[in-house]
Write a protein that holds these residues in place. Structure first.
Motif: not given
Length: 861
Positions: A220, A277-278, A242-243, A216-217, A274
């Motif tokens: 994302n 989730n975000l 997160r990126y 999942d991470d 995504v």
């Protein structure tokens, strides 16, 4: 493998015929692990001697094979690990055979893995994976020989992921597609076969992701990193962890190629995950469209942009040019097709707004002829925009987009007000003022061509055989679209004009007016008004006889009949005929079942008539075609208010026949608020009246789709004259450039041919406007190296600009170079290809000079 089986296999190998010039066979049995060291001491072969190598007998063995016994077959058992540089037997091995009997070696041989100590060690380490024949088969399916560890690792990962390509992109994509972290079957297999560490090492090297080992991470991270490539960092503020900016190029390439492939729909669940989730929808909603318009990774971006566009239209806080620019920009995005009807509807609204802005103080004509000419050259476009909007809106009603549907319905309300309350009302008010005197006195507007003269002025003046297509209720704006499409799609002289339809603008009057006649008159039969042509009834069954009474070689046919005929039947039906009337009824017929489908029927009618013209010209060898109608129509989508309807109580007792937009009464009537119209019924002691503006008269029948009245939309009857130019036709030869359809061309406008950033802009110029025989064309542009390998993403250019102003035909495209090494001394090319592949590709040489360009990934170093 049992020693007995080995013996049998070796004896078979030695028994095989020798190659030319060979006197014996030497086979080296390589067994670095010494698995058969004990068994080989007792091995005897019937057709070869056995020589066992060890650390102490290499010299003597070399001497034996080379000098002491140069003619005997030998099996040389070799348990030694020696590098080629120090190999005593290298020269002999070059003309000898190799044999291996251990399981690992056989696996490696089957899977095209080079049998080096390093790779043998890895194959043994991952024995849990290789012990299944089905998995070994997956590895063997790769064509390239596996000669290094990194390629072996990629092969194992690709096999587990079920990908045919040994690339990090395909592996990561497969893992993302396999589901969320707790349900991900590929992740479970990576753990099961002890290769999870290989996967995460590759992921870290390729994407920069290293905060966890959760799918999942990772998902994302990859999606957000791709987004960050083309989106302002302000939009992603607060989620920087997160990126990765550094690895955004790799992630962008992965996602871009995915969402622009045939497999793009498989990305939707990923994008939805995504987004949810975000909470990206809420985040994007906080920013202006300008921050979002260059990014197309997630479908939610289109939803946010569309919502903002619709809100801005209703609030009138975004200028029309900006709206059109955004829509044009999004037409090249990955998810445009999913939202095309929303964008197309909004684009038509922008065109309506542009019309409104440029005509705000118009509709103040002094003469009817001047207003008629302006309608047929300009004003009619508003009817087209309204029609095209509702074609898009009707698709919306057949689909579900919960976040957009209500807003689009609000846009439909907005459109209705602008079209009905401003355009139709202003147009009709002025029109009624300039036509009232003419209509009440003669029924004919000064200076206008009359529908009643159609046969004499149009049909009879055409030299040669003529086909006349009469499409019931095809109004002027629909005919204009048809004429334009015929002009583009066929080689023909096409022109469009208009004639004043006879009042009332209904089928039985209009159809009679289009027939040859000396006199039109009306009679009342069975409480209904009938229209007579030279004393004869003029229904469909009567029209063939009327045509023949003026020209014996004439025929009247129905569209549905002729289109269902076979070619020979069609030819027989028109053989020897000089005048062929074909009656088509798609638009008016649709209104009888469901008024809301009328604009869909307009599109259908255009396609049917285009096809019929092709049938006439190709199957029936026709050249001259005239397309016209009996009348037009008024249509508004929403229910009308009581203010739009008028009572008939003051003249109800005088009514002989009534429609929503006309009444025919006895000669005693004097209705309030209605406009008198002189007509052929006056000779029969009847009177005709029409409501002013766009009012409907209360009564039975439809309310939204109406005709019979005196509005421009009802009275302006189109006449398309079409002359087909056959191959070899003199005019076609002389004016080839005029008639040959050409795609508009584009060229690179940017003067700088040096690329110094991974993300860069290039400007293009559409050389010709879409006009006359120049048609739109879609181009694809990318950068490639001298070997033809693409080194950038692909950008789409939709060249369909109609403006004659050169600056309005410019495009700016943002390109992203792929994450790889570039050499500033190598030659690269900008390549522009038309999507249909009809043109020679355009190639412009460019230089790529990027400091600190990303080199190829070494995932496992």
């Amino acid at each position: 493998m049992a020693i007995e089986d080995i013996k049998k296999e070796l004896e078979q190998r030695f028994a095989e015929p020798l190659d030319e010039f060979y006197k014996r066979r030497i086979i080296f049995w390589n067994d670095e692990d010494g698995d058969f060291k004990e068994e080989v001491t007792d091995l005897e072969l019937s057709n070869a001697k056995v020589l066992i190598l060890d650390e102490s007998n290499q010299f003597s063995s070399k001497k034996l094979l080379s000098y002491d016994d140069p003619n005997s077959n030998y099996l040389v058992y070799n348990p030694l690990i020696v590098d080629p540089e120090h190999d005593w037997f290298l020269d002999i091995k070059l003309y000898s055979d190799e044999y291996r009997a251990d399981q690992t070696s056989r696996w490696m041989q089957d899977m095209h893995i080079a049998n080096t100590p390093e790779l043998r060690k890895e194959v043994k380490y991952y024995k849990g994976f290789f012990n299944a024949a089905s998995r070994r088969k997956l590895i063997s399916n790769f064509d390239e020989v596996i000669d290094k560890k990194s390629l072996l690792y990629m092969s194992i990962l690709s096999a587990i992921c079920g990908t045919k390509e040994r690339t990090s992109e395909s592996i990561i994509k497969s893992v993302m597609l396999a589901g969320t972290d707790l349900e991900n079957s590929i992740k479970m297999n990576l753990l099961k076969y002890s290769v999870s560490d290989l996967f995460w090492r590759m992921v870290h090297s390729a994407t920069g992701f290293n905060i966890s080992e959760k799918i999942d991470d990772l998902t994302n991270h990859v999606v957000l990193s791709a987004i960050s490539r083309t989106m302002s960092s302000d939009v992603l503020s607060g989620i920087e962890s997160r990126y990765s900016d550094i690895y955004s190029g790799y992630c962008y390439d992965l996602i871009f190629n995915w969402i622009h492939s045939e497999d793009k729909n498989s990305f939707k669940p990923i994008g939805d995950f995504v987004t949810s989730n975000l909470s990206l929808a809420n985040r994007f909603n906080q920013f202006d469209i300008s921050n979002l318009v260059d990014t197309d990774v997630l479908p939610v971006i289109d939803e946010v942009i569309l919502t903002k566009l619709m809100h801005s239209i209703i609030a009138r806080n975004l200028d029309t040019d900006s709206i059109m620019s955004v829509v044009e920009k999004r037409r090249t995005s990955a998810w445009y097709e999913d939202y095309s009807y929303f964008y197309e509807g909004i684009y038509q609204v922008a065109l309506m707004n542009k019309f409104y802005e440029s005509h705000l103080n118009d509709f103040h004509h002094v003469t009817a002829k001047d207003m008629w000419d302006t309608y047929t050259s300009d004003y009619y476009q508003m009817d087209s925009y309204y029609r095209e909007f509702h074609n898009a809106f009707s698709i919306c009603l057949q689909t579900i987009h919960p976040s957009l549907d209500d807003d689009f319905k609000d846009i439909a309300d907005y459109v209705e007000k602008e079209y009905k309350n401003w355009y139709l009302d202003k147009l009709a008010t002025n029109w009624n003022k300039v036509i009232e005197d003419d209509l009440s006195s003669t029924g004919k507007i000064t200076g206008l061509t009359q529908q009643t003269d159609f046969y004499q002025d149009v049909v009879k003046k055409i030299d040669g055989k003529v086909f006349v297509i009469i499409s019931d209720a095809m109004r002027y704006d629909v005919a204009h679209s048809l004429a334009r499409q015929l002009e583009i799609e066929t080689k023909a002289d096409v022109s469009i004009s208009a004639q004043q339809g006879i009042f009332p603008t209904i089928t039985k009057f209009g159809m009679a007016a289009l027939l040859p006649h000396k006199k039109l008159e009306t009679v009342v039969q069975n409480d209904s008004v009938k229209v007579l042509v030279d004393g004869h009834a003029s229904e469909m069954s009567d029209r063939d006889g009327i045509l023949k009474s003026y020209s014996e070689n004439s025929v009247a046919l129905k569209y549905k009949d002729i289109i269902n005929m076979k070619r020979d039947e069609k030819r027989a039906a028109v053989k020897g005929k000089n005048i062929v009337y074909i009656y088509h009824d798609t638009i008016d017929a649709s209104s009888h079942n469901d008024e809301s489908t009328v604009f869909d029927a307009c599109n259908k009618a255009i396609n049917e008539i285009k096809n019929l013209v092709n049938v006439i010209c190709n199957d029936l060898q026709g050249v001259n075609v005239v397309i016209t109608s009996d009348h037009g129509f008024l249509y508004t989508y929403q229910e009308l208010s009581e203010e739009d309807k008028m009572e008939r109580s003051s003249f109800k007792q005088n009514i002989i026949e009534q429609g929503r937009r006309y009444v025919i009464t006895d000669n005693e009537a004097n209705p309030d608020f209605l406009m008198p119209v002189n007509g052929i019924y006056n000779d029969a002691n009847m009177l005709g009246f029409a409501p002013r503006e766009n009012i409907r008269i209360k009564g039975a029948g439809g309310v939204n789709f109406v005709h019979g009245g005196t509005s421009l939309q009802e009275m302006c009857v189109p006449v398309i004259t079409y002359k087909y130019l056959r191959s070899g036709y003199k005019a076609l030869r002389i004016n080839k450039d005029k008639y040959d359809t050409k795609q508009v061309s584009i060229a690179l406008l940017s003067s700088n041919r040096k690329i110094s950033n991974m993300i860069f802009n290039l400007s293009f110029y559409q050389k010709e406007a879409v006009k006359d025989n120049y048609v739109p064309c879609t181009y694809i542009a990318h950068i490639e190296d001298a070997m033809g390998n693409e080194v950038s993403d692909r950008q789409k250019i939709i060249a369909d600009k109609t403006s004659t102003v050169a600056k309005d035909r410019e495009f700016k495209c943002t390109f992203n170079l792929k994450s790889q090494k570039f050499n500033n001394t190598d030659t690269y090319y900008l390549v522009i290809i038309d999507e249909e592949g009809k043109q020679v590709p355009i190639k412009e040489e460019v230089q790529i000079d990027i400091a600190m360009a990303i080199d190829e990934f070494d995932f496992f170093s």
